[in-house]
Motif scaffolding. Structure first.
Motif, PDB file in Angstrom:
ATOM      1  N   GLY A  42      17.760  79.561   3.505  1.00 54.60           N
ATOM      2  CA  GLY A  42      17.994  78.120   3.615  1.00 54.60           C
ATOM      3  C   GLY A  42      17.623  77.583   4.988  1.00 54.60           C
ATOM      4  O   GLY A  42      17.429  78.338   5.953  1.00 54.60           O
ATOM      5  N   ARG A 228      14.354  78.004  -2.425  1.00 54.29           N
ATOM      6  CA  ARG A 228      15.431  78.702  -3.123  1.00 54.29           C
ATOM      7  C   ARG A 228      15.389  78.262  -4.586  1.00 54.29           C
ATOM      8  O   ARG A 228      14.963  77.155  -4.894  1.00 54.29           O
ATOM      9  CB  ARG A 228      16.793  78.297  -2.540  1.00 54.29           C
ATOM     10  N   LYS A 233      15.540  71.529  -6.498  1.00 56.92           N
ATOM     11  CA  LYS A 233      14.151  71.785  -6.054  1.00 56.92           C
ATOM     12  C   LYS A 233      13.176  71.664  -7.237  1.00 56.92           C
ATOM     13  O   LYS A 233      11.977  71.770  -7.067  1.00 56.92           O
ATOM     14  CB  LYS A 233      14.027  73.181  -5.438  1.00 56.92           C
ATOM     15  N   ALA A 257       7.606  80.645  -4.857  1.00 56.92           N
ATOM     16  CA  ALA A 257       8.161  81.730  -4.042  1.00 56.92           C
ATOM     17  C   ALA A 257       9.563  81.333  -3.609  1.00 56.92           C
ATOM     18  O   ALA A 257       9.775  80.253  -3.072  1.00 56.92           O
ATOM     19  CB  ALA A 257       7.282  81.967  -2.820  1.00 56.92           C
ATOM     20  N   GLU A 314      16.807  65.972  -1.581  1.00 61.31           N
ATOM     21  CA  GLU A 314      16.431  66.868  -0.489  1.00 61.31           C
ATOM     22  C   GLU A 314      16.964  66.323   0.821  1.00 61.31           C
ATOM     23  O   GLU A 314      16.662  65.186   1.192  1.00 61.31           O
ATOM     24  CB  GLU A 314      14.899  66.989  -0.429  1.00 61.31           C
ATOM     25  N   GLY A 317      14.001  69.209   3.837  1.00 61.95           N
ATOM     26  CA  GLY A 317      12.879  69.914   3.223  1.00 61.95           C
ATOM     27  C   GLY A 317      11.962  70.464   4.290  1.00 61.95           C
ATOM     28  O   GLY A 317      10.867  69.952   4.536  1.00 61.95           O
ATOM     29  N   LEU A 318      12.443  71.525   4.952  1.00 65.67           N
ATOM     30  CA  LEU A 318      11.618  72.149   5.999  1.00 65.67           C
ATOM     31  C   LEU A 318      10.283  72.614   5.438  1.00 65.67           C
ATOM     32  O   LEU A 318       9.272  72.630   6.138  1.00 65.67           O
ATOM     33  CB  LEU A 318      12.341  73.385   6.562  1.00 65.67           C
ATOM     34  N   THR A 319      10.291  72.997   4.168  1.00 67.17           N
ATOM     35  CA  THR A 319       9.063  73.524   3.570  1.00 67.17           C
ATOM     36  C   THR A 319       7.952  72.470   3.565  1.00 67.17           C
ATOM     37  O   THR A 319       6.778  72.821   3.551  1.00 67.17           O
ATOM     38  CB  THR A 319       9.342  73.968   2.130  1.00 67.17           C
TER      39      THR A 319
HETATM   40  N1  UDP Z   1      12.645  80.035   2.663  1.00 72.56           N
HETATM   41  C1  UDP Z   1      12.436  81.381   2.862  1.00 72.56           C
HETATM   42  N2  UDP Z   1      12.399  82.192   1.767  1.00 72.56           N
HETATM   43  C2  UDP Z   1      12.540  81.706   0.517  1.00 72.56           C
HETATM   44  C3  UDP Z   1      12.757  80.329   0.317  1.00 72.56           C
HETATM   45  C4  UDP Z   1      12.808  79.508   1.425  1.00 72.56           C
HETATM   46  O1  UDP Z   1      12.283  81.848   4.001  1.00 72.56           O
HETATM   47  O2  UDP Z   1      12.475  82.487  -0.424  1.00 72.56           O
HETATM   48  C5  UDP Z   1      12.678  79.170   3.848  1.00 72.56           C
HETATM   49  C6  UDP Z   1      11.666  78.062   3.834  1.00 72.56           C
HETATM   50  O3  UDP Z   1      10.421  78.536   4.320  1.00 72.56           O
HETATM   51  C7  UDP Z   1      12.337  77.051   4.746  1.00 72.56           C
HETATM   52  C8  UDP Z   1      13.813  77.235   4.437  1.00 72.56           C
HETATM   53  O4  UDP Z   1      13.948  78.555   3.910  1.00 72.56           O
HETATM   54  O5  UDP Z   1      12.103  77.373   6.098  1.00 72.56           O
HETATM   55  C9  UDP Z   1      14.307  76.243   3.415  1.00 72.56           C
HETATM   56  O6  UDP Z   1      14.603  75.040   4.037  1.00 72.56           O
HETATM   57  P1  UDP Z   1      14.540  73.667   3.269  1.00 72.56           P
HETATM   58  O7  UDP Z   1      14.987  72.621   4.224  1.00 72.56           O
HETATM   59  O8  UDP Z   1      13.176  73.478   2.676  1.00 72.56           O
HETATM   60  O9  UDP Z   1      15.553  73.821   2.040  1.00 72.56           O
HETATM   61  P2  UDP Z   1      17.076  74.336   1.917  1.00 72.56           P
HETATM   62  O10 UDP Z   1      16.963  75.729   1.365  1.00 72.56           O
HETATM   63  O11 UDP Z   1      17.731  74.268   3.244  1.00 72.56           O
HETATM   64  O12 UDP Z   1      17.655  73.404   0.889  1.00 72.56           O
END
Ligand code: UDP
Length: 412
Positions: A42, A228, A233, A257, A314, A317-319
């Motif tokens: 996350g 996740r 999502k 992924a 969201e 949304g770091l992604t």
């Molecule tokens: N991420 C990861 N592996 C995964 C899924 C997500 O490392 O299998 C990372 C993704 O690259 C991002 C973060 O976890 O850096 C997810 O942050 P985001 O703000 O997009 O969503 P959150 O999970 O906090 O709702």
């Protein structure tokens, strides 16, 4: 200048790092503690992993603590998360009691650190009751909410509002999330770390390696969503979008992924729903990656023609920023923090339906010049707005203001 700060100066500019040094000077030696509920998985963990060491580099005595809970606690905090993002979830009195008890147990362990801290950042609802359990606290306490609370389910928000009202300040990612609270609120969007394994430049060999590892064809179009397995999502919506787009690009491949966060108990159920929706299509690659697969995710994002983040809610949304930083157009859900990052038709496309996403995929795959141009704009937009250095500057500004350590003049 330390080695790490020099590296940030190289990516973000000397002036940016100078500002950080100036802002952090009055905070030197202060004990600053961040508390959240998972070390890996996350966005919050992703940010703290970088933010805390960088504060230390700047002379702040920063640390990161993680509360511990059991399955029932995480089920309740997941319900909080879902309710705060708008689901009409009922949380029973027994569940609330258990949530409070787990916080009481954590308060006993963390008391010496938290009571001695000058500034405490509590991230999200999981550890929020800790404040009420520290009658002898001496520092400033800040509630940092990463969730899209623009339209929370009211009964749950009313309970949480009472829990967080006693904080000295709160931080939300964007104006739409700000709430009616009896303290000052700061709007600070999150950021990505350009030097991390997730975002650093990679050689073509590492990108080629993921094609081989996951049986992807480098000569066919690829769309990727990294998330996740969480219903907000919308992984099933991504599969629908892919199916529509495949009618016009028969070679299209999709990677979904994901991994699981230790504080997210619903992941397995959503993964199963996603696999069922994929129905064994050999061009849909559902990957369950370990939490430290940062370079693999980096390579997948670079291998993609287009990044998707089709969330229906969201916080940020770091992604999205991760994809944009790699020079990719991102097609994202028209919601929450995604709106801050995607300037529609400029740095990517905002969409509300799988059909809308499919239309944009089709358009970009058939207008390669536009795809490249949008990706370039996306990268500059992230450099200007969503790098860790900007994020830290805003946190430092809030910390200086809240501790009353501001000098007469700070040159920003
Ligand atoms: N991420 C990861 N592996 C995964 C899924 C997500 O490392 O299998 C990372 C993704 O690259 C991002 C973060 O976890 O850096 C997810 O942050 P985001 O703000 O997009 O969503 P959150 O999970 O906090 O709702």
């Amino acid at each position: 200048m330390s080695h790490l700060l020099e590296e940030y100066a190289r990516v973000a500019g000397e002036d940016v790092v100078d500002h950080l040094r100036q802002l952090s000077a009055p905070l030197e030696g202060m004990k600053v503690v961040h508390v959240n509920s998972t070390r890996v998985g996350g966005g919050v963990a992703e940010i703290l992993e970088k933010l805390v060491p960088l504060k230390q580099e700047l002379g702040i005595n920063a640390s990161w603590e993680v509360i511990e809970g059991d399955a029932e606690f995480y089920a309740t905090t997941k319900s909080f998360h879902n309710a705060l993002q708008g689901d009409r979830v009922h949380i029973s009195d027994d569940e609330l009691r258990h949530y409070e008890e787990i916080n009481e147990a954590n308060a006993e362990v963390l008391r010496p650190v938290l009571e001695a801290a000058d500034i405490v950042f509590i991230h999200d609802p999981q550890p929020a009751p800790l404040l009420g359990l520290m009658p002898d606290r001496k520092g400033i306490w800040i509630w940092r909410c990463h969730i899209d609370v623009s339209r929370p389910h009211r009964p749950v928000w009313r309970y949480l509002r009472d829990v967080v009202a006693g904080y000295d300040a709160s931080v939300f990612s964007l104006a739409a999330f700000a709430q009616n609270l009896p303290h000052v609120q700061y709007l600070i969007p999150p950021s990505i770390d350009p030097l991390s394994d997730k975002n650093a430049e990679l050689g073509q060999d590492e990108i080629d390696a993921v094609y081989r590892e996951f049986d992807l064809d480098p000569h066919r179009e690829l769309i990727v969503q990294v998330s996740r397995f969480d219903r907000f999502k919308d992984p099933v919506g991504v599969i629908e979008a892919y199916r529509h787009a495949k009618k016009f690009s028969p070679g299209l491949q999709l990677v979904l992924a994901g991994g699981s966060a230790t504080d997210d108990p619903e992941g397995m159920a959503v993964l199963k729903e996603t696999e069922a929706a994929a129905g064994g299509d050999p061009d849909i690659h559902i990957l369950l990656l370990p939490p430290d697969a940062h370079r693999t995710i980096n390579a997948l994002q670079r291998a993609a023609d287009i990044i998707l983040q089709k969330s229906t809610k969201e916080g940020f949304g770091l992604t999205v920023a991760e994809g944009m930083w790699k020079g990719k157009p991102v097609i994202g859900g028209d919601t929450g923090g995604i709106r801050l990052q995607i300037i529609n038709d400029h740095t990517g496309f905002l969409v509300s339906t799988p059909e809308g996403a499919a239309l944009r995929i089709r358009y970009l795959l058939h207008h390669r010049d536009k795809l490249v141009e949008m990706g370039e704009k996306a990268r500059s937009f992230v450099r200007e707005n969503f790098l860790l250095t900007r994020h830290l500057r805003e946190y430092l500004t809030a910390m200086v203001a809240l501790t009353g350590k501001a000098e007469d003049r700070i040159e920003l």
